[in-house]
Design an enzyme around this catalytic site. Sequence first.
Site, PDB file in Angstrom:
ATOM      1  N   ASP A   1       0.799  -1.220   0.000  1.00 16.15           N
ATOM      2  CA  ASP A   1       0.000   0.000   0.000  1.00 16.15           C
ATOM      3  C   ASP A   1       0.837   1.279   0.000  1.00 16.15           C
ATOM      4  O   ASP A   1       1.787   1.406   0.784  1.00 16.15           O
ATOM      5  CB  ASP A   1      -0.868   0.062   1.261  1.00 16.15           C
ATOM      6  CG  ASP A   1      -1.677  -1.181   1.498  1.00 16.15           C
ATOM      7  OD1 ASP A   1      -1.607  -2.117   0.685  1.00 16.15           O
ATOM      8  OD2 ASP A   1      -2.379  -1.222   2.522  1.00 16.15           O
TER       9      ASP A   1
ATOM     10  N   GLU B   1     -10.683  -2.146   4.404  1.00 12.29           N
ATOM     11  CA  GLU B   1      -9.325  -1.613   4.415  1.00 12.29           C
ATOM     12  C   GLU B   1      -9.210  -0.248   3.732  1.00 12.29           C
ATOM     13  O   GLU B   1     -10.007   0.141   2.894  1.00 12.29           O
ATOM     14  CB  GLU B   1      -8.336  -2.573   3.739  1.00 12.29           C
ATOM     15  CG  GLU B   1      -8.268  -3.943   4.350  1.00 12.29           C
ATOM     16  CD  GLU B   1      -7.208  -4.809   3.678  1.00 12.29           C
ATOM     17  OE1 GLU B   1      -6.537  -5.544   4.422  1.00 12.29           O
ATOM     18  OE2 GLU B   1      -7.054  -4.761   2.441  1.00 12.29           O
TER      19      GLU B   1
END
Length: 739
Positions: free
Chosen positions: A302, A476
């Site tokens: 990420d 998320e």
Amino acid sequence: MKTIAMIGLLSCSWVVAGILIAGEKAEPPVRPDILVDDFERDSYAPWVAEGEAFGPGPASGTLPRQMEVTGYHGRRLVNSYYGGDGTVGTLTSPPFTIERHYLAFLIGGGGYPEETYMELLVDGKSVRRATGPNTAPGGSEELDWAVWDVHEFEGRTAVLRIVDRRTGGWGHINVDYILQTDRNPLEQLKPLETAVQSRYLLLPVAGDGPRTHCRLMLGDRVLRYFDIHIAEDDSDVRFWAAIDLSDYRGQTLRWEIRPRSARVLVEKRLRQSDAPVWPDNLYREAYRPQFHFSPRVGWTNDPNGLVYYDGEYHLFFQHNPFGIRWGNMTWGHAVSRDLVHWEEIGDAIFPDERGTIFSGSAVIDLSNTSGLGRPEQPPLCAFYTAAGGHSYKPCPFTQCMAYSLDRGRSWTKYAGNPVVDFIADENRDPKVFWYEATRRWIMVLYVRRDAFSIFSSPDLKEWTLESEAAFPTAHECPELFPLSVEGEPNEVRWILWTASGNHLIGRFDGHRFTAESDVLRSEWGKNCYAGQTWNNAPGGRRIFIGWMNSDGSAYPGMPFNQQMTVPRELTLRRTPEGLSVFARPIEELASLRTKSMRLHSIPLEGDNPSQSWPVGDLLDILFTLQSGSAHEIVVDVKGVRLTWFPSRGELECLDRRITDLPRDRPLDLRWLVDRTSLEIFALDGRYVMSFCWPFGPKPGQLTITAQGGDAVIDSLEIHELRSIWENVTRQGEQEKRDG
């Protein structure tokens, strides 16, 4: 059986020969070790296997549905979990002569002396027996040293038999690296200490193999902890992991290492240096993205902490500095002045007693509401999830803050952490931004699968729950940001975004988000996840970047794994279906164009339904297609095919499909082709398809073909691009020459 004078696993710290001192009696020389077996082969032969438990040959580590096996030596081991705990069997060695004082081996698995064990048979009689450590649920698949004193049997013939008679829990046995020796290995496993003489400690990282867990200690304080696959020789090195210990020069640090059997391997392979060691062809590797960000070495996922300040775009990212697979989550850090050329400036936030460092965001506290800086030196504040379950002392997930007073070059963790304590099992990924209307900071947090939580704070330290935002597919990496409707600057909507790119369009008043749309898509490809947008971007631009999540097959043999998308500018437009988010590559990307070709009005008809052009390896291709009477139009770039079905309003590429294209207008497409990826933008970014693909550095062809009728290429632009790493590699070469 092999005779080995120096065994890499143990003997690097062993006495190899006695020393004769005048007037004293010489110590007898230590005889070289004898390797009984290391099982580094496909077959057990000349051992004899009976039953099913041991499978067709030595296992390559962990077997299906088994907890991770660690502590074995090399690539293979004896593992009787073949088929699970319900299988049984025996594995018997050929006869051998006992020629040393000790028989040493690595053993793990079940701890049942009558059911899961290895025994030594002399004259057909069992004279020694050892088991693994486990009898209760849980436990560990770690192998550790066991030693038998067999000096009384020297000169006699013996056989080893490994037995699995158990069909219940822990009904298996693991064995590896059996040797005869005159030195007891258990005496060699004293704690490893390192006197820090240089800035960096270096360890070589392998692509796979046994996992070693290390803690680096100063007294009782844990400085660093990590898991690593240590390369046993230089032929297996993907990269050298560098641990910056500049604050501890002159001090002696202690290592805690599991499995214990890896202690000597760490000592053998450890180096010290005043500079990191990068791959010789850094940024020029065959499967290195050339205009997408990737870390110099290690795994990434990420993007985190996206913020603009003082002329720099900051890109933090989930980073494993010790491997090419996910783990050891740390915030890596890169900066750019143009969102195109990136400089990696080292890891920023490291795991600690609260856990590894999961995803989050960053803000610049210009008014110093936190009191952590000064008006003339505002703090850069990063918010992250401390993933307690991944700590050396497991604890819940919590939200924490770190701050920097030197433009992100060094970081201090806030003494009052956590700023948001445990809420639920999965609370994570705080996105923080300033909301001017209420003069409060806002945090959006993932807590559960159907909602995000919204908090507010006056000072970044104390947070109050404001509301929950329902989101049917929440999962998320939440985002919440405003966009003005294009051409209507006073019509502002807020976008609530989740990791997949699914989003809601609605309104936000500083306390509550109210959705005005159904869940909408932003991605129609395979490989874009956990994206985030930059806080504080100049000109009010909303710039997005995502992780091109993949199985890693696009990067064979590379010292890194995974990459980011190109940065994309998001806009909000009215369409016949309602408000829609559009995504286009940032305009700065055009600065990479070197060689260009532009064509217009190219017919695809009759005897010439297909047109082709040679293309290089880094491409920015724009074209507009008129379908005419064609049933299908196929675009092939370097072997990757996209098919447009005009009458059905469908577009298909690499098993992904867009099914709701307008049927009454031309199709405009933009392709960005890098060595390891393809990004397709359709209808000016209304649809985006992101793919990882191992094109490599080779040139190829662009071919456009009309099938079942005529078509026209209204316009075509082919731009070849330069690498964003050119200046970086030239600088590195100059530093080598100067050094």
